[in-house]
Structure formats: structure tokens, C-alpha cells
Write an enzyme that holds these catalytic residues in place. Structure first.
Site, mmCIF file in Angstrom:
data_model
loop_
_atom_site.group_PDB
_atom_site.id
_atom_site.type_symbol
_atom_site.label_atom_id
_atom_site.label_comp_id
_atom_site.label_asym_id
_atom_site.label_seq_id
_atom_site.Cartn_x
_atom_site.Cartn_y
_atom_site.Cartn_z
ATOM 1 C CE LYS A 101 -0.426 9.721 15.196
ATOM 2 N NZ LYS A 101 -1.225 9.070 14.142
ATOM 3 C CG HIS A 155 -12.338 9.684 7.921
ATOM 4 N ND1 HIS A 155 -13.386 10.015 7.083
ATOM 5 C CD2 HIS A 155 -11.722 8.610 7.349
ATOM 6 C CE1 HIS A 155 -13.400 9.176 6.059
ATOM 7 N NE2 HIS A 155 -12.406 8.316 6.194
ATOM 8 C CD GLN A 156 -9.665 5.765 9.869
ATOM 9 O OE1 GLN A 156 -10.178 4.649 9.768
ATOM 10 N NE2 GLN A 156 -9.069 6.373 8.870
ATOM 11 C CE LYS A 179 -2.452 1.717 3.595
ATOM 12 N NZ LYS A 179 -3.599 1.919 4.515
#
Ligand code: NAD
Length: 321
Positions: A226, A137-138, A67
Site C-alpha cells: 500500500k 469509513h475511517q 486484537k
């Protein structure tokens, strides 16, 4: 070569097909039939873009490919999605390009499928309250896939930007479930299953806020630095992941590893539970935590499923290449 454009994916791909593809590839990874190649991610010094590729090979399903894509922050102003990706599949016997598949919607579906697979295999059977941290969004893809796994009666949610919570409320409404915006204390004490899907760099959910028996799917942390949950919560939970190497380096477990609270051997692959090689949840009181870091093999698995569906429905565009 087959082309499945982004605009066709919505009509072709289903949550069931994504779930099935992701569950199978996690199982193959745990059996060492499928492996991911090292991830490349670069700031390209143009358009503020982050570009990279995730690739791998599933020897069982014969999915070989990558990807390619990343994040273009200026896209929104052009009416485009900031995250852009395309999946390239290759014939594992000849190396010829087999398919080019739009990867944007597939990314959301395969990420939601991963947490959904974790809920099926690790959450308590009597889970009733779904807690959502994150409203980007997710988040709605996550919610739709999660509610298919247990008889949830209610969704509760928290977001760093509270003005975005209407997105969760609308989605819960579509699913016929009541929604309540709550603080993190209430979320941790009431939810039986918690999904975190944010771009946070600091812990949001603290250890003391989570009650026994909860299943947590940490889905937002996919980069060094993160963090969504307290490292002490990671240390308290029974840990599962898609891929251990990613979990300890770019996933939610990176901080507990760095602090010396856990070691690599404390983290099991979810695929081992799917294969029956790990018992999974061992008591109603246990906290189970899935660190979903997102692997290239998931992308190949759902892209291959989309190609199969396109062929079956006569929607595949074939070109000489
Ligand atoms: P988005 O930009 O649409 O939403 C971002 C979310 O994070 C929102 O809920 C926002 O309020 C919250 N947020 C922003 N800054 C925050 C902060 N400082 N503290 C706490 N929360 C904050 O993004 P999205 O497309 O919904 O993706 C969410 C995250 O999921 C991203 O970090 C993305 O990289 C990650 N992701 C992971 C996978 C995977 O496979 N694990 C796949 C896709 C996306």
C-alpha cells in the site's frame, strides 16, 4: 471476566479517553515499557477472509492481550461490517482472561486518536486548513479527532471516488466548518495539516504538491504494497511513526526504504516526542510526517479504557469464566 459488547462501546468510549490511552501507550513504547508482538495475518481460504491478530504487553499499564479479527468482504451483503475485530485482555499477573471487548468502533477511535496525537505534538500551532485525502469509513473519525487539536477554519478534501466526498462535507458541516472539494495541487498548497486515509496501492500526494510547514498524517498504509504519498516526500519530511519496525515493513515508509531514499534511523517514534526525548518540529518550515501503521498496543490501551469506563458507569457485564 468482563464483557463489553460492541453495541455498548459508542455510549461508553469518548474521543478524549481514546486520545489519552493512545498518547500514553506511544510514550510507553518509546520508553520500551511496552512492546508489540509479531503480527499474524492470514488469508484463511474461506469466505475470502483475511484473519489475524495483533498483540502486545504494556508493562506500565499492565495491558496484556490481543486484537483478533480481519476482513470478511461478503459481510456487507449480510448487513454486517466487513472489518470485524474483538479485543481480549488478560490479567498480567495470572494469565486469566480479564475482558472481552468489541473492537470495531474502538479501531476507528484509536486510529483517529493516533493522527490526532501526532497533530497535537507536530503540527504548527497556527494551522488553519485541514486537508483530507480519503472519504471512507475511517475518514470522519479522523476529521472529528483532528479538529480538536488546532483552531481549524476550513476543511478541504480529495478522494479517488469523488462521489464519496459528501461524507466529508457532511462531517465538516456537523463540526461547523466550511468544506471545499479540491484537486491535489490545491490540497497540497493550502492545507496546513493533511490526513491520508485510503486503501491506495499507488502514491496519491506528490512531493511537489506539498508546501513547507505542513504536517502530514499517513494513516491508510498498513500492509505491504500500500502507498499514499510519493517516496520523495517521505525523503523530504522529518519522519515519525508509532513503531519503526512496522513503518519500514508495512507502513508508508516501506517504499522510501526500499528505494534507498531513507534509512531506519531517519524515523523517530512519536512517543519520544511525547516523552520530551525528541524535539519534534524544529521550525515553521519543516514538513513533519507521521506514519501511523496501527499497533496492537493501541487496541489494548483503548479496550482497557473502555473496560474502566464500563465499570465506572455500571455498564460492565461480569461472567464466571
Ligand atoms: P473504506 O473502504 O471505507 O474506504 C476506502 C478509501 O480508500 C476511500 O476513500 C476510497 O475512495 C479510497 N480508495 C479505494 N481505492 C483507491 C485507490 N485505488 N486509490 C486511491 N484511493 C482509493 O476504508 P476505511 O475503513 O476508511 O479504511 C481506509 C484505509 O485505512 C484502509 O486501507 C485500512 O486498511 C486503513 N486503516 C489503517 C489503520 C491504521 O491503524 N493505520 C486502521 C484502520 C484502517
Amino acid at each position: 471476566m468482563i464483557i463489553v459488547p460492541e453495541k455498548e462501546i459508542g455510549a461508553l468510549m469518548t474521543r478524549e479517553a481514546a486520545f489519552d490511552a493512545v498518547e500514553k501507550v506511544f510514550a510507553s513504547m518509546a520508553k520500551k515499557d511496552a512492546y508489540n508482538f509479531p503480527v499474524i495475518r492470514e488469508a484463511i481460504g474461506h469466505a475470502d477472509a483475511l484473519y489475524g491478530f495483533k498483540s502486545g504487553f504494556d508493562r506500565k499499564a499492565l495491558n496484556l492481550g490481543l486484537k483478533s479479527g480481519g476482513y470478511w468482504p461478503g459481510n456487507e451483503a449480510r448487513g454486517l461490517t466487513n472489518h470485524q475485530s474483538t479485543v481480549f485482555l488478560f490479567n498480567a499477573d495470572t494469565g486469566q482472561c480479564r475482558a472481552v471487548v468489541g473492537g470495531n468502533l474502538l479501531t476507528a477511535l484509536r486510529t483517529a486518536a493516533a493522527s490526532s496525537v501526532s497533530i497535537r505534538h507536530l503540527a504548527r500551532k497556527d494551522a488553519k486548513v485541514l486537508g483530507m485525502i480519503g472519504a471512507g469509513h475511517q475518514s470522519v473519525f479522523q476529521m472529528r479527532a483532528a479538529v480538536e487539536q488546532r483552531s481549524f477554519e476550513k476543511v478541504i478534501g480529495w478522494n479517488y471516488h469523488p462521489e464519496m466526498l459528501s461524507r466529508l462535507e457532511d462531517c465538516a458541516g456537523e463540526l461547523g466548518l466550511p468544506f471545499e472539494a479540491v484537486d491535489l495541487d490545491q490540497l497540497g498548497s493550502e492545507a496546513d495539516v493533511i490526513i491520508s486515509i485510503t486503501s491506495s496501492f499507488d502514491p496519491i500526494l506528490m512531493d511537489a504538491q506539498v508546501t513547507a510547514g505542513t504536517h502530514i498524517a499517513c494513516m491508510g498504509t498498513d500492509t505491504k504494497g500500500k502507498q499514499e504519498v510519493d517516496a520523495a516526500l517521505i525523503a523530504r519530511a522529518t519522519l515519525f511513526t508509532d513503531e519503526v519496525a512496522q513503518s519500514i515493513s508495512i507502513g508508508e515508509c516501506q517504499h522510501a526504504i526500499a528505494a534507498g531514499l531513507i534509512s531506519e534511523s531517519d524515523i523517530a517514534e512519536l512517543g519520544a516526542v511525547i516523552n520530551g526525548d525528541h524535539p519534534g518540529r524544529s521550525s515553521e518550515d519543516e514538513i513533519t510526517l507521521f506514519d501511523g501503521t496501527g499497533v496492537g498496543l493501541q487496541d489494548l490501551a483503548v479496550a482497557s479504557a473502555a473496560v474502566d469506563l464500563a465499570i465506572a458507569k455500571g455498564a460492565a457485564t461480569e461472567v464466571e469464566f
